[in-house]
Design a protein around this motif. Sequence first.
Motif, PDB file in Angstrom:
ATOM      1  N   ASN A 152       0.676  -1.207   0.069  1.00 42.63           N
ATOM      2  CA  ASN A 152      -0.089   0.092   0.067  1.00 42.63           C
ATOM      3  C   ASN A 152       0.867   1.333   0.042  1.00 42.63           C
ATOM      4  OD1 ASN A 152      -2.423  -1.319  -0.151  1.00 42.63           O
ATOM      5  ND2 ASN A 152      -2.880  -1.484   2.127  1.00 42.63           N
ATOM      6  N   LEU A 153       2.053   1.321   0.634  1.00 50.48           N
ATOM      7  CA  LEU A 153       2.835   2.381   0.597  1.00 50.48           C
ATOM      8  C   LEU A 153       3.513   2.506  -0.664  1.00 50.48           C
ATOM      9  CD1 LEU A 153       4.686   1.725   4.079  1.00 50.48           C
ATOM     10  CD2 LEU A 153       3.085   3.467   3.285  1.00 50.48           C
ATOM     11  N   ALA A 154       3.716   1.295  -1.315  1.00 55.35           N
ATOM     12  CA  ALA A 154       4.352   1.616  -2.612  1.00 55.35           C
ATOM     13  C   ALA A 154       3.287   1.960  -3.855  1.00 55.35           C
ATOM     14  CB  ALA A 154       4.929   0.099  -3.307  1.00 55.35           C
ATOM     15  N   ARG A 155       2.107   1.795  -3.477  1.00 57.71           N
ATOM     16  CA  ARG A 155       0.882   2.159  -4.382  1.00 57.71           C
ATOM     17  C   ARG A 155       0.781   3.853  -3.982  1.00 57.71           C
ATOM     18  NH1 ARG A 155      -1.953  -2.668  -2.568  1.00 57.71           N
ATOM     19  NH2 ARG A 155      -1.981  -3.935  -4.276  1.00 57.71           N
ATOM     20  N   GLY A 156       0.905   4.100  -3.050  1.00 62.93           N
ATOM     21  CA  GLY A 156       0.633   5.593  -2.469  1.00 62.93           C
ATOM     22  C   GLY A 156       1.839   6.318  -3.220  1.00 62.93           C
ATOM     23  N   LEU A 157       2.940   5.736  -3.411  1.00 60.65           N
ATOM     24  CA  LEU A 157       4.193   6.370  -4.070  1.00 60.65           C
ATOM     25  C   LEU A 157       3.740   6.286  -5.422  1.00 60.65           C
ATOM     26  CD1 LEU A 157       6.988   7.548  -3.717  1.00 60.65           C
ATOM     27  CD2 LEU A 157       8.077   5.198  -3.933  1.00 60.65           C
ATOM     28  N   ALA A 158       3.345   5.366  -5.970  1.00 65.30           N
ATOM     29  CA  ALA A 158       3.003   5.253  -7.498  1.00 65.30           C
ATOM     30  C   ALA A 158       1.863   6.497  -7.618  1.00 65.30           C
ATOM     31  CB  ALA A 158       2.555   4.032  -7.690  1.00 65.30           C
ATOM     32  N   LEU A 159       1.134   6.442  -6.993  1.00 61.71           N
ATOM     33  CA  LEU A 159      -0.213   7.544  -7.281  1.00 61.71           C
ATOM     34  C   LEU A 159       0.774   8.985  -7.028  1.00 61.71           C
ATOM     35  CD1 LEU A 159      -3.000   6.074  -5.195  1.00 61.71           C
ATOM     36  CD2 LEU A 159      -2.617   5.914  -7.739  1.00 61.71           C
ATOM     37  N   LEU A 160       1.465   9.230  -6.097  1.00 57.15           N
ATOM     38  CA  LEU A 160       2.379  10.525  -6.114  1.00 57.15           C
ATOM     39  C   LEU A 160       2.993  10.701  -7.165  1.00 57.15           C
ATOM     40  CD1 LEU A 160       2.871  12.937  -4.403  1.00 57.15           C
ATOM     41  CD2 LEU A 160       4.683  11.574  -3.189  1.00 57.15           C
ATOM     42  N   VAL A 161       3.857   9.821  -7.748  1.00 63.16           N
ATOM     43  CA  VAL A 161       4.874  10.131  -8.922  1.00 63.16           C
ATOM     44  C   VAL A 161       3.872  10.351 -10.113  1.00 63.16           C
ATOM     45  CG1 VAL A 161       6.460   8.557 -10.450  1.00 63.16           C
ATOM     46  CG2 VAL A 161       6.571   8.583  -8.074  1.00 63.16           C
ATOM     47  N   MET A 162       2.885   9.582 -10.355  1.00 58.50           N
ATOM     48  CA  MET A 162       1.935  10.019 -11.474  1.00 58.50           C
ATOM     49  C   MET A 162       1.540  11.377 -11.562  1.00 58.50           C
ATOM     50  SD  MET A 162      -0.256   6.381 -12.147  1.00 58.50           S
ATOM     51  CE  MET A 162       0.394   5.171 -13.229  1.00 58.50           C
ATOM     52  N   ALA A 163       1.068  11.600 -10.188  1.00 60.90           N
ATOM     53  CA  ALA A 163       0.258  12.984  -9.963  1.00 60.90           C
ATOM     54  C   ALA A 163       1.277  13.963 -10.265  1.00 60.90           C
ATOM     55  CB  ALA A 163      -0.422  12.975  -8.443  1.00 60.90           C
ATOM     56  N   VAL A 164       2.459  13.711  -9.543  1.00 60.77           N
ATOM     57  CA  VAL A 164       3.426  14.812  -9.953  1.00 60.77           C
ATOM     58  C   VAL A 164       3.984  15.031 -11.418  1.00 60.77           C
ATOM     59  CG1 VAL A 164       5.987  15.238  -9.313  1.00 60.77           C
ATOM     60  CG2 VAL A 164       4.404  14.653  -7.706  1.00 60.77           C
ATOM     61  N   SER A 165       3.987  13.954 -12.064  1.00 56.70           N
ATOM     62  CA  SER A 165       4.440  13.859 -13.484  1.00 56.70           C
ATOM     63  C   SER A 165       3.298  14.553 -14.270  1.00 56.70           C
ATOM     64  CB  SER A 165       4.819  12.324 -14.151  1.00 56.70           C
ATOM     65  OG  SER A 165       5.474  11.608 -13.193  1.00 56.70           O
ATOM     66  N   VAL A 166       2.038  14.232 -13.929  1.00 59.64           N
ATOM     67  CA  VAL A 166       1.139  15.039 -14.768  1.00 59.64           C
ATOM     68  C   VAL A 166       1.045  16.385 -14.546  1.00 59.64           C
ATOM     69  CG1 VAL A 166      -1.619  15.132 -15.201  1.00 59.64           C
ATOM     70  CG2 VAL A 166      -0.199  12.903 -15.454  1.00 59.64           C
ATOM     71  N   GLY A 167       1.146  16.667 -13.322  1.00 61.42           N
ATOM     72  CA  GLY A 167       0.964  18.091 -12.623  1.00 61.42           C
ATOM     73  C   GLY A 167       2.169  18.853 -13.094  1.00 61.42           C
ATOM     74  N   TRP A 168       3.218  18.204 -12.997  1.00 64.30           N
ATOM     75  CA  TRP A 168       4.454  18.966 -13.714  1.00 64.30           C
ATOM     76  C   TRP A 168       4.412  19.587 -14.832  1.00 64.30           C
ATOM     77  CZ3 TRP A 168       8.349  17.245 -17.088  1.00 64.30           C
ATOM     78  CH2 TRP A 168       9.577  18.304 -17.301  1.00 64.30           C
ATOM     79  N   LEU A 169       3.824  18.765 -15.950  1.00 67.32           N
ATOM     80  CA  LEU A 169       3.519  18.864 -17.408  1.00 67.32           C
ATOM     81  C   LEU A 169       2.638  19.827 -17.375  1.00 67.32           C
ATOM     82  CD1 LEU A 169       4.865  18.109 -19.876  1.00 67.32           C
ATOM     83  CD2 LEU A 169       2.866  16.679 -20.216  1.00 67.32           C
ATOM     84  N   LEU A 170       1.523  19.913 -16.633  1.00 69.21           N
ATOM     85  CA  LEU A 170       0.536  20.670 -16.738  1.00 69.21           C
ATOM     86  C   LEU A 170       0.939  22.284 -16.335  1.00 69.21           C
ATOM     87  CD1 LEU A 170      -2.550  21.346 -17.193  1.00 69.21           C
ATOM     88  CD2 LEU A 170      -2.764  20.782 -14.741  1.00 69.21           C
ATOM     89  N   LEU A 171       1.729  22.130 -15.237  1.00 65.00           N
ATOM     90  CA  LEU A 171       2.332  23.461 -14.860  1.00 65.00           C
ATOM     91  C   LEU A 171       3.326  24.166 -16.058  1.00 65.00           C
ATOM     92  CD1 LEU A 171       3.254  23.162 -11.205  1.00 65.00           C
ATOM     93  CD2 LEU A 171       1.352  24.475 -12.029  1.00 65.00           C
ATOM     94  N   ARG A 172       3.953  23.495 -16.758  1.00 66.68           N
ATOM     95  CA  ARG A 172       4.858  23.718 -17.561  1.00 66.68           C
ATOM     96  C   ARG A 172       4.058  24.416 -18.818  1.00 66.68           C
ATOM     97  NH1 ARG A 172      10.639  23.575 -17.148  1.00 66.68           N
ATOM     98  NH2 ARG A 172      10.575  24.318 -19.038  1.00 66.68           N
ATOM     99  N   TRP A 173       2.891  23.595 -19.250  1.00 72.06           N
ATOM    100  CA  TRP A 173       2.058  24.069 -20.345  1.00 72.06           C
ATOM    101  C   TRP A 173       1.488  25.281 -19.772  1.00 72.06           C
ATOM    102  CZ3 TRP A 173      -3.308  24.032 -20.312  1.00 72.06           C
ATOM    103  CH2 TRP A 173      -4.027  24.410 -21.479  1.00 72.06           C
ATOM    104  N   ARG A 174       1.045  25.425 -18.588  1.00 79.11           N
ATOM    105  CA  ARG A 174       0.211  26.771 -18.424  1.00 79.11           C
ATOM    106  C   ARG A 174       0.986  27.854 -18.086  1.00 79.11           C
ATOM    107  NH1 ARG A 174      -4.942  27.307 -16.791  1.00 79.11           N
ATOM    108  NH2 ARG A 174      -4.422  28.570 -14.917  1.00 79.11           N
TER     109      ARG A 174
END
Length: 181
Positions: A147-169
Motif C-alpha cells: 500500500n505504501l508503494a501504491r501511494g508512492l506510485a500515485l504520487l509519482v503519477m500525479a507529480v508527473s502529470v501536474g508538472w507537465l500541466l504547470l509547464r504548459w500553463r
Amino acid sequence: MFVEPAEPPGAWAVLMVLAFALLSLYCHFVANLIGIPVVYSALLAVHEAGHVVLALLSPAASVYGGTVFQLLFPLLFIHHAARRGQLTAAAASGVWLGESLLNMAAYMADARARVLPLVGFTDEPGHDWENIFSRWGLLQHDLLIANLARGLALLVMAVSVGWLLLRWRSAGPDDHHRPSP
C-alpha cells in the motif's frame, strides 16, 4: 538541469500523458489487471532481464534484479528526456515509473497469498517478494508495504502529470497553439 532548451508542451501532450496515467489507474484499480497489457509485457521483459543480469553478478542478488531493472528503466528514460529538454517524454516516463510501481505493489501484496501467475528465470524457487520480505523479516507486512508503494506510485503519477500541466500553463499564449514536438 536541462542540457537542451525545453520546448513547452502542447495541450495535446498534456492530455495524452493524463490519459496514459488514467488508463494505468483504471487497469490497476477498476479492471483488476496488473497493468496495461502492452506496458505490462514490456515491464515483464525488463523485469526478467534484471534477474538474469544480476544473477551474473551475484546469484543471491538475482531476486532483486527484476524490481531494480523495472524501476531503473523508467528512471533512465526520465533522465534522458529531461536532459534533452523533452518535457512530454519526461512526464510520460514519470507515469511509466508510476505504472511500474503499481505493478511492483501488486506483486508485493501477493507475497503471502501467491495467487498471481509467476514467470521466472531465477534460481530461487517461489515468489520474488516472498523471498525478499522473508529475507528482511517483513513477510507479515507485505500488504502494508504494498500500500505504501501504491501511494508512492500515485504520487509519482500525479507529480508527473501536474508538472507537465504547470509547464504548459506557464508557457505564453502563443505557445499554447503550437503543436508539441
